[in-house]
Write a protein that holds these residues in place. Structure first.
Motif, PDB file in Angstrom:
ATOM      1  N   ARG A   1      14.874  33.100  50.630  1.00 39.37           N
ATOM      2  CA  ARG A   1      14.945  34.038  49.508  1.00 39.37           C
ATOM      3  C   ARG A   1      15.276  35.451  49.958  1.00 39.37           C
ATOM      4  NH1 ARG A   1       9.852  33.433  45.622  1.00 39.37           N
ATOM      5  NH2 ARG A   1       8.838  34.321  47.490  1.00 39.37           N
ATOM      6  N   SER A   2      14.978  35.783  51.230  1.00 38.53           N
ATOM      7  CA  SER A   2      15.309  37.109  51.755  1.00 38.53           C
ATOM      8  C   SER A   2      15.614  36.992  53.242  1.00 38.53           C
ATOM      9  CB  SER A   2      14.151  38.093  51.526  1.00 38.53           C
ATOM     10  OG  SER A   2      12.968  37.632  52.144  1.00 38.53           O
ATOM     11  N   ALA A   3      16.535  37.837  53.704  1.00 37.44           N
ATOM     12  CA  ALA A   3      16.998  37.775  55.090  1.00 37.44           C
ATOM     13  C   ALA A   3      16.032  38.504  56.024  1.00 37.44           C
ATOM     14  CB  ALA A   3      18.385  38.380  55.205  1.00 37.44           C
ATOM     15  N   LEU A   4      15.778  37.901  57.186  1.00 36.43           N
ATOM     16  CA  LEU A   4      14.922  38.505  58.197  1.00 36.43           C
ATOM     17  C   LEU A   4      15.731  39.130  59.333  1.00 36.43           C
ATOM     18  CD1 LEU A   4      12.104  35.816  58.442  1.00 36.43           C
ATOM     19  CD2 LEU A   4      12.118  37.950  57.129  1.00 36.43           C
ATOM     20  N   LEU A   5      17.062  39.029  59.256  1.00 31.06           N
ATOM     21  CA  LEU A   5      17.919  39.594  60.295  1.00 31.06           C
ATOM     22  C   LEU A   5      19.276  39.927  59.690  1.00 31.06           C
ATOM     23  CD1 LEU A   5      18.137  40.056  63.472  1.00 31.06           C
ATOM     24  CD2 LEU A   5      19.401  37.898  63.475  1.00 31.06           C
ATOM     25  N   GLY A   6      19.832  41.080  60.113  1.00 34.85           N
ATOM     26  CA  GLY A   6      21.172  41.473  59.696  1.00 34.85           C
ATOM     27  C   GLY A   6      21.874  42.175  60.835  1.00 34.85           C
ATOM     28  N   ASP A   7      22.955  42.881  60.514  1.00 37.03           N
ATOM     29  CA  ASP A   7      23.754  43.503  61.578  1.00 37.03           C
ATOM     30  C   ASP A   7      23.023  44.641  62.289  1.00 37.03           C
ATOM     31  OD1 ASP A   7      23.850  45.211  59.397  1.00 37.03           O
ATOM     32  OD2 ASP A   7      26.039  45.410  59.392  1.00 37.03           O
ATOM     33  N   ARG A   8      22.217  45.419  61.584  1.00 37.57           N
ATOM     34  CA  ARG A   8      21.548  46.553  62.221  1.00 37.57           C
ATOM     35  C   ARG A   8      20.501  46.094  63.231  1.00 37.57           C
ATOM     36  NH1 ARG A   8      20.655  50.968  57.279  1.00 37.57           N
ATOM     37  NH2 ARG A   8      22.870  51.122  56.720  1.00 37.57           N
TER      38      ARG A   8
ATOM     39  N   ASP B   1      24.727  39.636  56.550  1.00 39.38           N
ATOM     40  CA  ASP B   1      25.786  40.344  57.302  1.00 39.38           C
ATOM     41  C   ASP B   1      26.481  39.398  58.273  1.00 39.38           C
ATOM     42  OD1 ASP B   1      25.060  42.861  56.099  1.00 39.38           O
ATOM     43  OD2 ASP B   1      23.404  42.988  57.525  1.00 39.38           O
ATOM     44  N   THR B   2      26.800  38.210  57.802  1.00 37.83           N
ATOM     45  CA  THR B   2      27.279  37.167  58.709  1.00 37.83           C
ATOM     46  C   THR B   2      28.656  37.462  59.304  1.00 37.83           C
ATOM     47  OG1 THR B   2      28.083  35.926  56.781  1.00 37.83           O
ATOM     48  CG2 THR B   2      25.900  35.370  57.633  1.00 37.83           C
ATOM     49  N   GLU B   3      29.511  38.197  58.599  1.00 41.58           N
ATOM     50  CA  GLU B   3      30.809  38.533  59.182  1.00 41.58           C
ATOM     51  C   GLU B   3      30.632  39.399  60.418  1.00 41.58           C
ATOM     52  OE1 GLU B   3      33.684  40.125  56.532  1.00 41.58           O
ATOM     53  OE2 GLU B   3      33.581  38.460  55.120  1.00 41.58           O
ATOM     54  N   ALA B   4      29.714  40.359  60.347  1.00 45.08           N
ATOM     55  CA  ALA B   4      29.441  41.216  61.498  1.00 45.08           C
ATOM     56  C   ALA B   4      28.756  40.438  62.613  1.00 45.08           C
ATOM     57  CB  ALA B   4      28.585  42.410  61.079  1.00 45.08           C
TER      58      ALA B   4
ATOM     59  N   MET C   1      20.884  31.988  65.365  1.00 42.97           N
ATOM     60  CA  MET C   1      20.830  30.742  64.607  1.00 42.97           C
ATOM     61  C   MET C   1      19.775  30.884  63.519  1.00 42.97           C
ATOM     62  SD  MET C   1      21.213  27.878  67.653  1.00 42.97           S
ATOM     63  CE  MET C   1      21.511  26.505  66.520  1.00 42.97           C
ATOM     64  N   ALA C   2      20.038  30.280  62.364  1.00 44.90           N
ATOM     65  CA  ALA C   2      19.119  30.384  61.233  1.00 44.90           C
ATOM     66  C   ALA C   2      19.347  29.212  60.294  1.00 44.90           C
ATOM     67  CB  ALA C   2      19.315  31.707  60.499  1.00 44.90           C
ATOM     68  N   LEU C   3      18.504  29.119  59.272  1.00 46.55           N
ATOM     69  CA  LEU C   3      18.642  28.042  58.288  1.00 46.55           C
ATOM     70  C   LEU C   3      19.788  28.296  57.327  1.00 46.55           C
ATOM     71  CD1 LEU C   3      14.923  27.333  57.292  1.00 46.55           C
ATOM     72  CD2 LEU C   3      16.336  26.124  58.970  1.00 46.55           C
ATOM     73  N   GLY C   4      19.980  29.564  56.940  1.00 47.22           N
ATOM     74  CA  GLY C   4      20.992  29.864  55.942  1.00 47.22           C
ATOM     75  C   GLY C   4      21.200  31.353  55.772  1.00 47.22           C
ATOM     76  N   VAL C   5      21.852  31.691  54.652  1.00 49.10           N
ATOM     77  CA  VAL C   5      22.288  33.065  54.392  1.00 49.10           C
ATOM     78  C   VAL C   5      21.848  33.505  53.006  1.00 49.10           C
ATOM     79  CG1 VAL C   5      24.287  34.583  54.235  1.00 49.10           C
ATOM     80  CG2 VAL C   5      24.323  32.663  55.818  1.00 49.10           C
TER      81      VAL C   5
END
Length: 214
Positions: free
Chosen positions: A122-129, A150-153, A162-166
């Motif tokens: 439901r919410s992301a625990l990791l992004g580009d920053r 931020d999967t493109e970055a 690695m993760a379950l989803g986006v």
């Protein structure tokens, strides 16, 4: 504002092809290499990163079948590094990013941060920053039992992810959870001091460092 300037030094080339200007903040955010990132990266970190990707989980399973635990969760690969390994550090939290950030702001020393997010997408625990912080501080990779964004970055960064989803929504910053606790996911025990190996075939964990013995 700092600037990263691309273009040509030859005046004739400059006349035919205009220079372009990219804000340094954008360069850092995308995880691209800048002179300052090169200067802050130690030779030891480079060595650890090179060693951590010199393996295949399938080969490890063949060679050390009795010592490996194979995670049955079907993780997806998002980072620019398709294989990564290292000593495990853990953080357990639920839809909260604060402790993940706290870990990644510390020296990684070639370790892999394993995040037990309770399987929530439901919410992301990791992004580009946060991934940029991980690179700057020498983490080999991040495994998230939850979602990223931020999967493109992320795909352009020299980092294993690695993760379950986006999901585009970010988690909260309340600081709930715990750092350094062991937990089980997919039939595997993830605990600080154990070693994890991740590639396109999956995730395996052992009590000792294995691939250097092959």
């Amino acid at each position: 504002m700092g600037r990263y300037i691309g273009g040509f030094d030859n005046p004739a080339q400059r006349h035919s092809t205009p220079d372009y200007v990219i804000p340094v903040q954008s360069v850092r955010k995308a995880g691209w290499v800048t002179p300052e990132s090169i200067s802050t990266k130690t030779e030891q970190d480079r060595t650890v990163m090179d060693i951590s990707s010199a393996f295949k989980t399938a080969d490890l399973c063949d060679e050390f079948a009795g010592e490996l635990e194979v995670c049955l969760v079907q993780f997806r690969t998002f980072g620019g590094r398709k294989s990564f390994s290292g000593e495990i550090q853990t953080v357990s939290t639920y839809e909260d990013v604060a402790l993940v950030r706290q870990c990644l702001e510390q020296p990684g020393q070639g370790r892999v941060l394993v995040v037990d997010g309770g399987g929530s997408t439901r919410s992301a625990l990791l992004g580009d920053r946060l991934s940029t912080k991980a690179i700057e501080n020498g983490w080999a990779g991040i495994l998230v039992f939850g979602a990223v964004r931020d999967t493109e970055a992320l795909a352009t960064m020299n980092l294993g992810v690695m993760a379950l989803g986006v999901v585009p929504a970010r988690g909260t910053f309340n600081g709930t959870g715990v750092i350094g606790a062991s937990f089980q996911v997919g039939g595997v025990e993830f605990a600080p001091g154990r070693f994890i190996y991740c590639d396109m075939d999956g995730v395996v964990v052992s009590a000792r460092r294995l691939h250097e013995l092959m």
